[in-house]
Design a protein around this motif. Structure first.
Motif, PDB file in Angstrom:
ATOM      1  N   VAL A   1       0.824  -1.190  -0.164  1.00 51.72           N
ATOM      2  CA  VAL A   1       0.220  -0.177   0.088  1.00 51.72           C
ATOM      3  C   VAL A   1       0.922   1.321  -0.041  1.00 51.72           C
ATOM      4  O   VAL A   1       0.401   2.381  -0.684  1.00 51.72           O
ATOM      5  CB  VAL A   1      -0.988   0.139   1.207  1.00 51.72           C
ATOM      6  N   VAL A   2       1.908   1.224   0.487  1.00 49.17           N
ATOM      7  CA  VAL A   2       2.959   2.193   0.643  1.00 49.17           C
ATOM      8  C   VAL A   2       4.534   1.806   0.601  1.00 49.17           C
ATOM      9  O   VAL A   2       4.915   0.795   0.925  1.00 49.17           O
ATOM     10  CB  VAL A   2       2.961   3.239   1.940  1.00 49.17           C
ATOM     11  N   ARG A   3       5.036   2.526  -0.567  1.00 46.51           N
ATOM     12  CA  ARG A   3       6.528   2.156  -0.635  1.00 46.51           C
ATOM     13  C   ARG A   3       7.258   3.365  -0.239  1.00 46.51           C
ATOM     14  O   ARG A   3       6.701   4.394  -0.569  1.00 46.51           O
ATOM     15  CB  ARG A   3       6.831   1.504  -2.175  1.00 46.51           C
ATOM     16  N   GLY A   4       8.429   3.157   0.390  1.00 50.45           N
ATOM     17  CA  GLY A   4       9.209   4.395   0.793  1.00 50.45           C
ATOM     18  C   GLY A   4      10.567   4.056   0.753  1.00 50.45           C
ATOM     19  O   GLY A   4      10.976   3.052   0.617  1.00 50.45           O
ATOM     20  N   ARG A   5      11.161   5.369   1.017  1.00 47.27           N
ATOM     21  CA  ARG A   5      12.799   5.338   1.267  1.00 47.27           C
ATOM     22  C   ARG A   5      13.135   6.333   2.233  1.00 47.27           C
ATOM     23  O   ARG A   5      12.637   7.107   2.684  1.00 47.27           O
ATOM     24  CB  ARG A   5      13.555   5.862   0.098  1.00 47.27           C
ATOM     25  N   ALA A   6      14.346   6.028   3.086  1.00 46.20           N
ATOM     26  CA  ALA A   6      14.564   6.667   4.169  1.00 46.20           C
ATOM     27  C   ALA A   6      16.216   6.686   3.946  1.00 46.20           C
ATOM     28  O   ALA A   6      16.781   5.692   3.472  1.00 46.20           O
ATOM     29  CB  ALA A   6      14.312   6.142   5.652  1.00 46.20           C
ATOM     30  N   VAL A   7      16.831   7.771   4.468  1.00 49.74           N
ATOM     31  CA  VAL A   7      18.372   8.134   4.712  1.00 49.74           C
ATOM     32  C   VAL A   7      18.457   8.111   6.235  1.00 49.74           C
ATOM     33  O   VAL A   7      17.957   9.017   6.743  1.00 49.74           O
ATOM     34  CB  VAL A   7      18.866   9.165   4.039  1.00 49.74           C
ATOM     35  N   VAL A   8      19.307   7.514   6.627  1.00 46.29           N
ATOM     36  CA  VAL A   8      19.602   7.645   8.220  1.00 46.29           C
ATOM     37  C   VAL A   8      21.105   7.660   8.545  1.00 46.29           C
ATOM     38  O   VAL A   8      21.814   6.752   7.841  1.00 46.29           O
ATOM     39  CB  VAL A   8      19.122   6.245   8.890  1.00 46.29           C
ATOM     40  N   ALA A   9      21.605   8.580   9.180  1.00 49.41           N
ATOM     41  CA  ALA A   9      23.057   8.712   9.570  1.00 49.41           C
ATOM     42  C   ALA A   9      23.213   7.672  10.680  1.00 49.41           C
ATOM     43  O   ALA A   9      22.560   7.454  11.666  1.00 49.41           O
ATOM     44  CB  ALA A   9      23.124  10.126  10.258  1.00 49.41           C
ATOM     45  N   VAL A  10      24.004   6.928  10.127  1.00 45.54           N
ATOM     46  CA  VAL A  10      24.341   5.638  11.141  1.00 45.54           C
ATOM     47  C   VAL A  10      25.638   5.603  11.945  1.00 45.54           C
ATOM     48  O   VAL A  10      25.870   4.562  12.627  1.00 45.54           O
ATOM     49  CB  VAL A  10      24.249   4.287  10.354  1.00 45.54           C
ATOM     50  N   GLY A  11      26.580   6.756  11.857  1.00 43.09           N
ATOM     51  CA  GLY A  11      27.684   6.793  12.706  1.00 43.09           C
ATOM     52  C   GLY A  11      28.756   7.355  12.110  1.00 43.09           C
ATOM     53  O   GLY A  11      28.514   7.858  10.571  1.00 43.09           O
TER      54      GLY A  11
END
Length: 169
Positions: free
Chosen positions: A135-145
């Motif tokens: 129903v929803v597709r998405g993308r995220a960008v996360v600072a991981v260190g």
């Protein structure tokens, strides 16, 4: 609602391609949840609140707000990594969720890239309703260190050389 599993605070910093975020499940989106979301978001579209209007529009009944599903993706990501680490979150709405259905949110790290002094995880996100339909597709960008100062993880064009046959993230 089933919250993401408790993880050590440092788990997200060890993200690698293929890392799966803990699943977030909403066993049933009730009329009450939809009404509360409508009030909070000021989205009183009859498709979400009036079964007769929804049927008149060709739906079997009222549907869950798409932005509610997107908010669940935000909760999924910030259940894995602290909110200040979330750099971006984007979503596309693919199908509707009937009120009363369940929703399952998942995420998988697809890439970890070095930045000037840090690393960012790119995360593919999805929300599926109870019958498995996306129903929803998405993308995220996360600072991981912080970016490790090792030859194998050096950024292209950096002063650190990689051993032969090793590529950057």
């Amino acid at each position: 609602m089933t919250a993401p599993a408790d993880l050590a605070a440092e788990t997200f910093t060890m993200a690698r391609p293929g890392t799966e975020l803990p699943t977030l499940t909403v066993p049933e989106v009730t009329d009450g949840t939809v009404v509360r979301y409508a009030l909070a978001s000021r989205d009183d579209n009859p498709l979400h609140l009036d079964a007769a209007a929804a049927r008149e529009a060709g739906l079997p009944g009222t549907i869950v707000h798409g932005m509610y599903a997107m908010a669940l993706l935000g909760r999924l990501v910030t259940g894995w990594a602290p909110q200040p680490r979330l750099i971006s979150l984007k979503a596309s709405f693919v199908a509707s969720v009937p009120v009363g259905d369940s929703m399952t949110c998942t995420g998988t790290v697809t890439d970890v890239v070095g930045t000037g002094g840090g690393r960012h995880a790119h995360v593919r996100l999805a929300v599926r309703r109870g019958d498995g339909v996306l129903v929803v597709r998405g993308r995220a960008v996360v600072a991981v260190g912080e970016h490790p100062a090792t030859a194998a993880d050096a950024l292209p064009g950096s002063a650190v050389e990689r051993p032969p046959g090793r590529s950057a993230l």
